[in-house]
Structure formats: structure tokens, C-alpha cells
Motif scaffolding. Structure first.
Motif, PDB file in Angstrom:
ATOM      1  N   ILE A   1       0.858  -1.188   0.000  1.00 58.36           N
ATOM      2  CA  ILE A   1       0.000   0.000   0.000  1.00 58.36           C
ATOM      3  C   ILE A   1       0.892   1.236   0.000  1.00 58.36           C
ATOM      4  CG2 ILE A   1      -1.676   1.334   1.362  1.00 58.36           C
ATOM      5  CD1 ILE A   1      -2.749  -1.327   2.430  1.00 58.36           C
ATOM      6  N   GLU A   2       0.517   2.245  -0.785  1.00 58.50           N
ATOM      7  CA  GLU A   2       1.275   3.493  -0.839  1.00 58.50           C
ATOM      8  C   GLU A   2       0.460   4.642  -0.265  1.00 58.50           C
ATOM      9  OE1 GLU A   2       2.455   4.039  -4.887  1.00 58.50           O
ATOM     10  OE2 GLU A   2       4.195   2.706  -4.712  1.00 58.50           O
ATOM     11  N   PHE A   3       1.163   5.701   0.174  1.00 57.60           N
ATOM     12  CA  PHE A   3       0.493   6.838   0.799  1.00 57.60           C
ATOM     13  C   PHE A   3       1.424   8.040   0.776  1.00 57.60           C
ATOM     14  CE2 PHE A   3       2.609   4.178   3.915  1.00 57.60           C
ATOM     15  CZ  PHE A   3       3.423   5.072   4.602  1.00 57.60           C
ATOM     16  N   LEU A   4       0.921   9.185   1.184  1.00 51.93           N
ATOM     17  CA  LEU A   4       1.738  10.389   1.297  1.00 51.93           C
ATOM     18  C   LEU A   4       2.586  10.317   2.560  1.00 51.93           C
ATOM     19  CD1 LEU A   4      -0.867  13.134   0.288  1.00 51.93           C
ATOM     20  CD2 LEU A   4       0.892  12.066  -1.143  1.00 51.93           C
ATOM     21  N   SER A   5       3.878  10.580   2.414  1.00 55.20           N
ATOM     22  CA  SER A   5       4.792  10.402   3.549  1.00 55.20           C
ATOM     23  C   SER A   5       4.463  11.310   4.726  1.00 55.20           C
ATOM     24  CB  SER A   5       6.237  10.652   3.091  1.00 55.20           C
ATOM     25  OG  SER A   5       6.378  11.970   2.564  1.00 55.20           O
ATOM     26  N   GLY A   6       3.891  12.459   4.467  1.00 56.09           N
ATOM     27  CA  GLY A   6       3.572  13.365   5.572  1.00 56.09           C
ATOM     28  C   GLY A   6       2.467  12.870   6.469  1.00 56.09           C
ATOM     29  N   GLU A   7       1.704  11.876   6.026  1.00 64.74           N
ATOM     30  CA  GLU A   7       0.581  11.329   6.800  1.00 64.74           C
ATOM     31  C   GLU A   7       0.904   9.939   7.353  1.00 64.74           C
ATOM     32  OE1 GLU A   7      -2.377  12.825   7.471  1.00 64.74           O
ATOM     33  OE2 GLU A   7      -1.630  14.654   6.537  1.00 64.74           O
ATOM     34  N   ARG A   8       2.181   9.644   7.522  1.00 63.20           N
ATOM     35  CA  ARG A   8       2.584   8.290   7.896  1.00 63.20           C
ATOM     36  C   ARG A   8       1.919   7.814   9.177  1.00 63.20           C
ATOM     37  NH1 ARG A   8       8.645   5.652   8.551  1.00 63.20           N
ATOM     38  NH2 ARG A   8       8.098   4.250  10.247  1.00 63.20           N
ATOM     39  N   ASP A   9       1.930   8.593  10.232  1.00 65.49           N
ATOM     40  CA  ASP A   9       1.350   8.158  11.511  1.00 65.49           C
ATOM     41  C   ASP A   9      -0.137   7.880  11.374  1.00 65.49           C
ATOM     42  OD1 ASP A   9       3.825   8.384  12.663  1.00 65.49           O
ATOM     43  OD2 ASP A   9       3.455  10.369  13.528  1.00 65.49           O
ATOM     44  N   ALA A  10      -0.836   8.756  10.670  1.00 65.05           N
ATOM     45  CA  ALA A  10      -2.272   8.556  10.472  1.00 65.05           C
ATOM     46  C   ALA A  10      -2.540   7.303   9.645  1.00 65.05           C
ATOM     47  CB  ALA A  10      -2.870   9.779   9.787  1.00 65.05           C
ATOM     48  N   VAL A  11      -1.681   7.055   8.670  1.00 63.70           N
ATOM     49  CA  VAL A  11      -1.850   5.869   7.820  1.00 63.70           C
ATOM     50  C   VAL A  11      -1.649   4.596   8.633  1.00 63.70           C
ATOM     51  CG1 VAL A  11      -0.850   4.584   5.892  1.00 63.70           C
ATOM     52  CG2 VAL A  11      -1.228   7.045   5.690  1.00 63.70           C
ATOM     53  N   GLU A  12      -0.646   4.565   9.497  1.00 67.03           N
ATOM     54  CA  GLU A  12      -0.411   3.372  10.318  1.00 67.03           C
ATOM     55  C   GLU A  12      -1.643   3.039  11.149  1.00 67.03           C
ATOM     56  OE1 GLU A  12       2.558   1.853  13.913  1.00 67.03           O
ATOM     57  OE2 GLU A  12       3.195   3.486  12.587  1.00 67.03           O
ATOM     58  N   ASP A  13      -2.215   4.038  11.807  1.00 69.32           N
ATOM     59  CA  ASP A  13      -3.410   3.794  12.628  1.00 69.32           C
ATOM     60  C   ASP A  13      -4.584   3.350  11.759  1.00 69.32           C
ATOM     61  OD1 ASP A  13      -1.964   4.563  14.843  1.00 69.32           O
ATOM     62  OD2 ASP A  13      -2.694   6.633  14.824  1.00 69.32           O
ATOM     63  N   ALA A  14      -4.737   3.983  10.591  1.00 72.89           N
ATOM     64  CA  ALA A  14      -5.866   3.651   9.725  1.00 72.89           C
ATOM     65  C   ALA A  14      -5.758   2.230   9.184  1.00 72.89           C
ATOM     66  CB  ALA A  14      -5.931   4.650   8.572  1.00 72.89           C
ATOM     67  N   VAL A  15      -4.560   1.818   8.787  1.00 74.95           N
ATOM     68  CA  VAL A  15      -4.377   0.472   8.246  1.00 74.95           C
ATOM     69  C   VAL A  15      -4.589  -0.576   9.333  1.00 74.95           C
ATOM     70  CG1 VAL A  15      -2.665  -1.135   7.321  1.00 74.95           C
ATOM     71  CG2 VAL A  15      -2.891   1.151   6.338  1.00 74.95           C
ATOM     72  N   VAL A  16      -4.068  -0.340  10.522  1.00 77.40           N
ATOM     73  CA  VAL A  16      -4.273  -1.288  11.620  1.00 77.40           C
ATOM     74  C   VAL A  16      -5.768  -1.464  11.887  1.00 77.40           C
ATOM     75  CG1 VAL A  16      -3.988  -1.611  14.108  1.00 77.40           C
ATOM     76  CG2 VAL A  16      -2.024  -0.955  12.698  1.00 77.40           C
ATOM     77  N   ALA A  17      -6.499  -0.357  11.913  1.00 78.18           N
ATOM     78  CA  ALA A  17      -7.942  -0.450  12.150  1.00 78.18           C
ATOM     79  C   ALA A  17      -8.641  -1.199  11.022  1.00 78.18           C
ATOM     80  CB  ALA A  17      -8.522   0.959  12.294  1.00 78.18           C
ATOM     81  N   ALA A  18      -8.233  -0.940   9.774  1.00 78.79           N
ATOM     82  CA  ALA A  18      -8.866  -1.596   8.632  1.00 78.79           C
ATOM     83  C   ALA A  18      -8.571  -3.091   8.603  1.00 78.79           C
ATOM     84  CB  ALA A  18      -8.383  -0.945   7.342  1.00 78.79           C
ATOM     85  N   VAL A  19      -7.353  -3.470   8.980  1.00 81.71           N
ATOM     86  CA  VAL A  19      -7.017  -4.898   9.031  1.00 81.71           C
ATOM     87  C   VAL A  19      -7.827  -5.594  10.112  1.00 81.71           C
ATOM     88  CG1 VAL A  19      -5.184  -6.546   9.563  1.00 81.71           C
ATOM     89  CG2 VAL A  19      -4.697  -4.601   8.070  1.00 81.71           C
ATOM     90  N   ALA A  20      -7.927  -4.967  11.271  1.00 83.84           N
ATOM     91  CA  ALA A  20      -8.682  -5.579  12.379  1.00 83.84           C
ATOM     92  C   ALA A  20     -10.126  -5.834  11.980  1.00 83.84           C
ATOM     93  CB  ALA A  20      -8.610  -4.672  13.605  1.00 83.84           C
TER      94      ALA A  20
END
Length: 725
Positions: free
Chosen positions: A703-722
Motif C-alpha cells: 500500500i502506498e500513501f503520502l509520507s507526511g501522513e505516515r502516523d495517520a496511515v499506520e493507525d488507519a491500516v491497523v484499524a482496517a485490518v482488524a
């Protein structure tokens, strides 16, 4: 005994250069065998043409060497050489099969060498002495001609000043000037030679009468001069030294520094036909790729290859051309379609895909028979390399059998690994550029693209559409279920779309069975490949098949690990010979050595990564999170996907469990459930809309994303996987 032209010391055997000064002199080669070349000497050559892997250089008529791109001091595409250019190269050596290995010369002008010599087979002499010899021969010839003229009472050009060549037949004229082929003597003659038709008396001298009779004889194919009977190309091995007539389709045209070489295909094979006008001048300029022709010539052997020296060539039209095309089409259809599919290990999952695999095998075999290059694209992974190598193993013998040239397998088959299992625009643009250059510069046909383990998802759509703009045929083979959109873009798709197909099918296993359909004669070479293609949980049917062929579990693991390591380094190169040694010809030492390196490097990385994994539980799912930027050697082995695969296997101590490796602007997900990476990306994009989250690779969970939103992406992906557990 001769003396060195540099230092004057005596040289044994009549040579003209001593051993210490061998590399100070450039040689013009006049021999007729590669074995006469001397290793480490510098030679003048002529650029024959380019290939993906280097440049072919003519050192003498029929003597061609390869300057591999690895020998260059710059990128291959930065060379400004054109076919026909004079260049200087060094001979590294001559192989047992006659192939000549060349090296780059930084000196590319006569003045940069301390001297020049001509090598005539085993002897050497100065260019000046060669010129003197030629002058002496010309003087002797002139004296002889003068004596004959005096005896006849005429000058050397003939009584009427037109020369003896005026009585040559039209076929002789066609040989000297191919643009006149198929025309009568009247059509090709200069009107000035005849004068005004109303005032010129017809010639009555004996020479003119004899010349006219000869021309009439050639034009009418009289019983006294019957044309040779057409022979199939497959019989030329037994016809060396004989005059033959061939009919077929022109599949490529190559202009060398000497003759023009037409590659001709009939219903039985392919052969090179050389036609000569002047050095570097295009013979028969009207003949193009795709034309059907009739060719008369003499069969010769050049560097061990069969070649026809062209004496006459005519483009066929109308019923004659249609008859040739019909013969070719009928033979092609009969030969291209395999008789049937016999899956390795009797795999029922592969059998379910039988029709698609037979279509793919037919496409590959047809490309070989049509003299179209085959380009195989596969991911730079162990599974991808096994799949690509299996198809390569099956196809190369067919190319060798079809083409008389010993280096044809390098022209007509290319395997290009992909760094990611996605066929994107960067890769497609590279392929389109190469194929268009080959078409325009070397008159090559557009290739067949075979994509294995890639190209079946929407992430590859843009790349596939670029190829389709040029009408290029594409075959996609993937053990994972393809996206429906792919079916509209490619010509042949092989993918487990049936519910009965087992989930444990690998692309390597699928491609190995495909390869056995392409060429059943190599089936015994392929039986261990499916087991090598599985990273873990190898199906029993394939493990047993490999064991019966002499590959136990330890040996299979060594091969898998060795291929994985070599796939990473120089990932964009095929490493054909090295992969062949590992998979098919290694007695054990090479694979064992490389495998040991694999384990050492992987263990070092796993140890570092494990010490820096952060664990957390979200909605009952345990996560192992790794900062791949901070705690991996990003530009050394192993690659991040392989590292995370192994890390996940070691840390997944139960279900539900997921591993997430996150870098600057990309992350990878592994889970103990059947995870839809695309759904995870879509859901994460809803949670973090400013991050521009998208699926970059379905097969590797990227999965790719904007580097400036890295922390938000980590939380969002963890929630989506769960949410997917």
C-alpha cells in the motif's frame, strides 16, 4: 623469422609483433575461421547490430563476435554506433562452439595504436605490403589483358567500347544491381546504348548475336537451363555447396558492413540468406519484412551456421505469393498447437486450466515459428524466477531448432525480471521503446509478451494498454485470481477462476506445466521446479515428484534460497547462465554456497528486526509493527517483502495475527486470515482521507500513501485490518 614492427626484436614463426607489444597494434582480420583469432589482440570490426545484451561486431565476412554490455564502460543505449560503423574491439577468447567474446577498446581510432597489421589466417603482414601485392597483381593482369587485345586486334573494352559485360544475362545484371531484378535486358539497359530506334541498325556481329541468345535463354527458362527445384529449408544441412531455390516469407532484414542478410522462413524452418552489392549497401532495397520471395543461391556454412549466398531474388505476387502464405499458415497451425496437456504430478488444479494453458503454449510456439521474439516478464522472486526459467528452458531448444544461427536464442528470447510484481507504466514504456527500436533499426517483428506472476490485476492495466496500442500480443499466467478487467486487455489469460482450483497453486508450478506443453522433450528437466517455487507448505504431490527426481527437501530448500538471493541482486537482469547453472546443471556446490549466504544475511536482518518490533492488540487482533526505514538495511538483501514474510511466520503465534511493515511512503501487510489488501486500502483511505492511500501491489500486500501522513496511515491500516478478521 620476422621482426616486431614496434621494437624490431625477432619474432618466431614469421610474425610481425612481439608478445609484449601485442596490445599496441590493431589488426585487420582476413581469416575465415574464428579459431584463427588471437586472444587479447585488438581488431578492427564493423557494427552488425544491437541486441538487448550487447553489440554484434563483424571482424570479417561471416566472422561475428559479441561485445556484451557488461564489457562496456558506459550504458549500452548511450553508444552512438550505427550498423556499418568501423570500431575497434579486443578479442577475449573464442568458445568451443565458435562464439567470439569481445571486450571494449578505449582506443577508437587508428592513430591511437602504435601500429597496424593485417592477419591473413595464421600469417601477418603490413598493410603497405598488401597494397603493393595488389598493385603487382593488377599490373600483371593489365599486361595479360593487353597481350590478349593485341592478339585479337581489339582494345580491352571490346570493339564497340561497351565492354564484355554487355552480353551478360539479366540474371547476372540482377546480381550486380538487385534493383533490376525481374526486368528484361531491354528494360534494364541504358537507352543511350541503343540510340534512336528508328535509325539504329540491329547488331549483327557474332558477340551481339551470342549475347542476345544467352539473354533469351535466361528469360524463357528453356529446357537447356531449367531453374532449380524448390527445396525446404530443413534439408539445407545436406545441401552445402549446392545451388538451391527457396520460397518463403522474409522475417527480418539486417544490413551488415558487408552483405545484406535476409532471414527467410518457409514451412520447415528459417535460414539466413546473404546478398551482396557493395560493402554496407542494401541489396534488394524493395524487399521488406513480410514479403514472400523466391530466392536462388548456393548453400554455404559460415561459423558453423548454414547460410545461403543469394544469386537471384524475386518478390512473389498474386497466386504465387498466396500459395506460399497458405503453405506457411497450414504448417504453422499444425505445428503450433500442442497435442495436449499433461500436468506435472497429475495436478488436478492445473488440469482445470488446461485449455488456457494450451492456448498459452500455442501462442509461444507460434511466435517461435513466426520468428517473433518472445519476451517473458516475471517478478524478481524465487517463484517468479522459477516460472520464467521453466518457460525459457522449454522455448530455447525450439528456437535453436527453428533458426540456423547459433546465437538465435539471444535474439528471439528475452527474460526481463520485474522489481515489483506489477507491470506498470515504467516497465511497459521500457518494453515499448526496445521493441520499436528493434523494429525500426533491425526490422524485427513486434514480440509476444508472456507475463507470469504479474499483469493480472488492475494495477497493471496502464502498462498493458500501452502494449495493446501497438497491437502487441500478451499472454498472462498467474496462480492468483485475475481481475476481470485483465481479460479485456490481454489475448490469453491463465488464472484459477474456477472454484475447484486449489488455493495452494504457485505460479512456478503453473508455468512448469505450461513449459512441458510448450516442449515435452524437456519435461524431465522441469519436475523439481514446482517444489522449488513454494516458499513454505509445499504440496505433497510436488515434494514427492522432486524427491523421485533426486531432489530431497534440503536440496529443494537450497535451490529456493539461492534463487531468492540471486533474484535480488541485479534484479532487472535475467542472469540466464547463472540461473541455468543453479536450477538445471548445478551438482550442488553452487546452490549450497549461495544458500549459505542467503541464510546468513536473512538471520542478521531478522535478528535486528525482531529486536525492534512493536506489538499491540486492536479489537482482539495482535499486531507486530516494524519501522522498515529505521530497522532494516533497505538497500541490501533481503528485500522488505521477503523479510516480512519470514518475520510474520516466526512471530505469528496464533490467530488472529497481523504483521505490518511501514516505511516512508509505503507499507506491507501480512495476516493469518485471507486478507483483501485492496479492501484494507479502501477502508484506510476512508479513515485517513488526506493520506492519498492506494493499493500499489495486490500480490505482495503493498500500500502506498503520502509520507507526511505516515502516523495517520499506520493507525488507519491497523484499524482496517482488524475489521477484516
Amino acid at each position: 623469422m620476422g621482426s616486431c614492427i614496434i621494437c624490431g626484436t625477432d619474432v618466431d614463426g614469421g610474425g610481425r609483433i612481439c608478445r609484449p607489444h601485442q596490445e599496441d597494434v590493431v589488426f585487420d582480420f582476413r581469416g575465415d575461421s574464428p579459431d584463427q583469432l588471437v586472444a587479447n589482440r585488438f581488431y578492427r570490426g564493423v557494427v552488425d547490430g544491437y541486441a538487448e545484451f550487447g553489440v554484434f561486431i563483424d571482424l570479417a565476412p561471416g566472422i561475428t563476435g559479441l561485445l556484451h554490455r557488461s564489457e562496456l564502460d558506459r550504458r549500452l543505449d548511450s553508444l552512438d554506433w550505427e550498423p556499418g560503423d568501423d570500431v575497434f574491439v579486443q578479442v577475449k577468447g573464442v568458445r568451443d562452439n565458435g562464439n567470439i567474446d569481445l571486450a571494449w577498446s578505449i582506443r577508437q581510432a587508428d592513430r591511437e595504436f602504435r601500429g597496424a597489421l593485417v592477419q591473413e589466417a595464421e600469417t601477418e603482414h603490413l598493410p603497405e605490403s598488401e597494397a603493393d601485392d595488389d598493385t603487382d597483381e593488377e599490373d600483371a593482369s593489365a599486361e595479360s589483358a593487353g597481350a590478349d587485345d593485341d592478339a585479337d586486334g581489339t582494345d580491352a573494352d571490346g570493339a564497340d567500347g561497351t565492354g564484355a559485360d554487355d552480353t551478360e544475362s539479366p540474371e547476372r545484371e540482377s546480381t550486380a544491381d538487385p534493383s533490376h531484378r525481374g526486368k528484361s535486358a531491354e528494360e534494364t539497359a541504358d537507352p543511350a546504348d541503343h540510340g534512336d530506334a528508328d535509325t539504329t541498325e540491329p547488331a549483327t556481329d557474332d558477340a551481339s548475336v551470342d549475347g542476345a541468345a544467352e539473354a533469351d535463354s535466361v528469360d524463357t527458362d528453356s529446357a537447356d537451363d531449367e531453374p532449380p527445384e524448390r527445396v525446404p529449408i530443413e534439408t539445407l544441412e545436406a545441401a552445402v555447396g549446392n545451388a538451391v531455390r527457396l520460397e518463403g516469407e522474409v522475417v527480418s532484414v539486417r544490413q551488415t558492413g558487408g552483405p545484406t542478410v535476409f532471414e527467410l522462413r518457409d514451412e520447415t524452418g528459417v535460414v539466413d540468406a546473404a546478398a551482396f552489392v557493395e560493402p554496407g549497401v542494401r541489396a534488394y532495397p524493395d524487399v521488406e519484412v513480410g514479403d514472400t520471395i523466391r530466392l536462388d543461391g548456393e548453400v554455404e556454412r559460415r561459423r558453423g551456421d548454414i547460410q545461403v549466398e543469394t544469386e537471384a531474388l524475386v518478390i512473389l505476387e498474386g497466386d504465387e505469393a498466396e500459395g506460399v502464405r497458405r503453405r506457411l499458415a497450414e504448417a504453422l497451425t499444425a505445428e503450433a498447437r500442442p497435442e495436449g496437456l499433461q500436468p506435472l504430478a497429475g495436478d488436478e488444479a492445473v488440469a482445470e486450466l488446461g485449455e488456457g494453458l494450451l492456448d498459452a503454449a500455442e501462442a509461444i510456439r507460434r511466435a517461435v515459428l513466426e520468428s517473433r521474439p518472445v519476451v517473458v516478464r516475471h517478478p524478481a522472486t524465487a517463484d517468479g524466477y522459477v516460472a520464467g526459467a521453466a518457460i525459457e528452458r522449454a522455448t530455447l531448444p525450439l528456437i535453436r531448432e527453428e533458426h540456423a544461427k547459433s546465437d538465435a536464442e539471444y535474439h528471439y528470447f528475452t527474460r526481463r525480471p520485474l522489481e515489483d510484481p506489477v507491470y506498470g507504466m515504467n516497465d511497459a514504456t521500457n518494453d515499448a521503446t526496445r521493441m520499436l527500436q528493434d523494429r525500426d533499426r533491425h526490422d524485427e517483428k513486434l514480440p509476444l509478451f508472456v507475463l507470469v506472476g504479474t499483469g493480472s490485476t488492475v494495477e497493471s492495466a496502464d502498462g498493458l494498454e500501452l502494449l495493446s496500442v501497438y497491437g502487441v500480443d500478451a499472454v498472462v499466467i498467474d496462480a492468483a485470481v485475475a481481475d476481470p478487467e485483465t481479460r479485456e486487455t490481454v489475448d490469453t489469460l491463465v488464472s484459477p477462476e474456477l472454484a475447484a482450483v486449489d488455493a495452494d497453486l504457485s505460479t512456478g508450478a503453473l508455468a512448469a506445466s505450461l513449459a512441458s506443453a510448450v516442449n515435452d522433450e524437456v519435461r524431465a528437466d522441469l519436475v523439481h521446479l514446482p517444489a522449488v517455487s513454494y516458499w513454505s507448505d509445499t504440496p505433497e504431490r510436488y515434494a514427492e515428484l522432486a524427491h523421485n527426481a533426486g531432489y530431497d527437501l534440503e536440496r529443494v530448500a537450497e535451490l529456493r534460497e539461492a534463487i531468492a538471493l540471486e533474484a535480488y541482486y541485479q534484479s532487472y537482469q535475467d542472469k540466464r547462465e547463472l540461473i541455468t547453472d543453479l536450477l538445471f546443471e548445478d551438482g550442488g556446490d553452487l546452490a549450497a554456497h549461495v544458500s549459505e549466504q542467503f541464510r546468513e544475511k536473512l538471520e542478521t536482518e531478522i535478528e535486528t528486526a525482531s529486536a525492534n518490533v512493536v506489538t499491540e492488540a486492536v479489537d482482539g487482533v495482535e499486531f507486530a509493527l516494524l519501522d522498515t526505514d529505521g530497522y532494516t538495511h533497505r538497500f541490501d538483501f533481503p528485500p522488505t517483502p521477503l523479510l516480512l514474510d519470514d518475520l510474520h511466520r516466526r512471530h505469528a503465534n496464533g490467530d488472529p495475527f497481523a504483521t505490518v511493515g511501514i516505511g516512508t511512503d509505503e507499507l506491507y501487510v501480512r495476516a493469518t486470515t485471507d486478507l483483501s489488501v485492496r479492501d484494507v486500502a479502501d477502508r484506510a483511505a476512508e479513515i485517513a482521507p488526506a493520506a492519498d492511500i492506494s493499493t500499489a501491489g495486490l500480490r505482495e500486500g503493498k500500500i502506498e500513501f503520502l509520507s507526511g501522513e505516515r502516523d495517520a496511515v499506520e493507525d488507519a491500516v491497523v484499524a482496517a485490518v482488524a475489521e477484516q478478521f
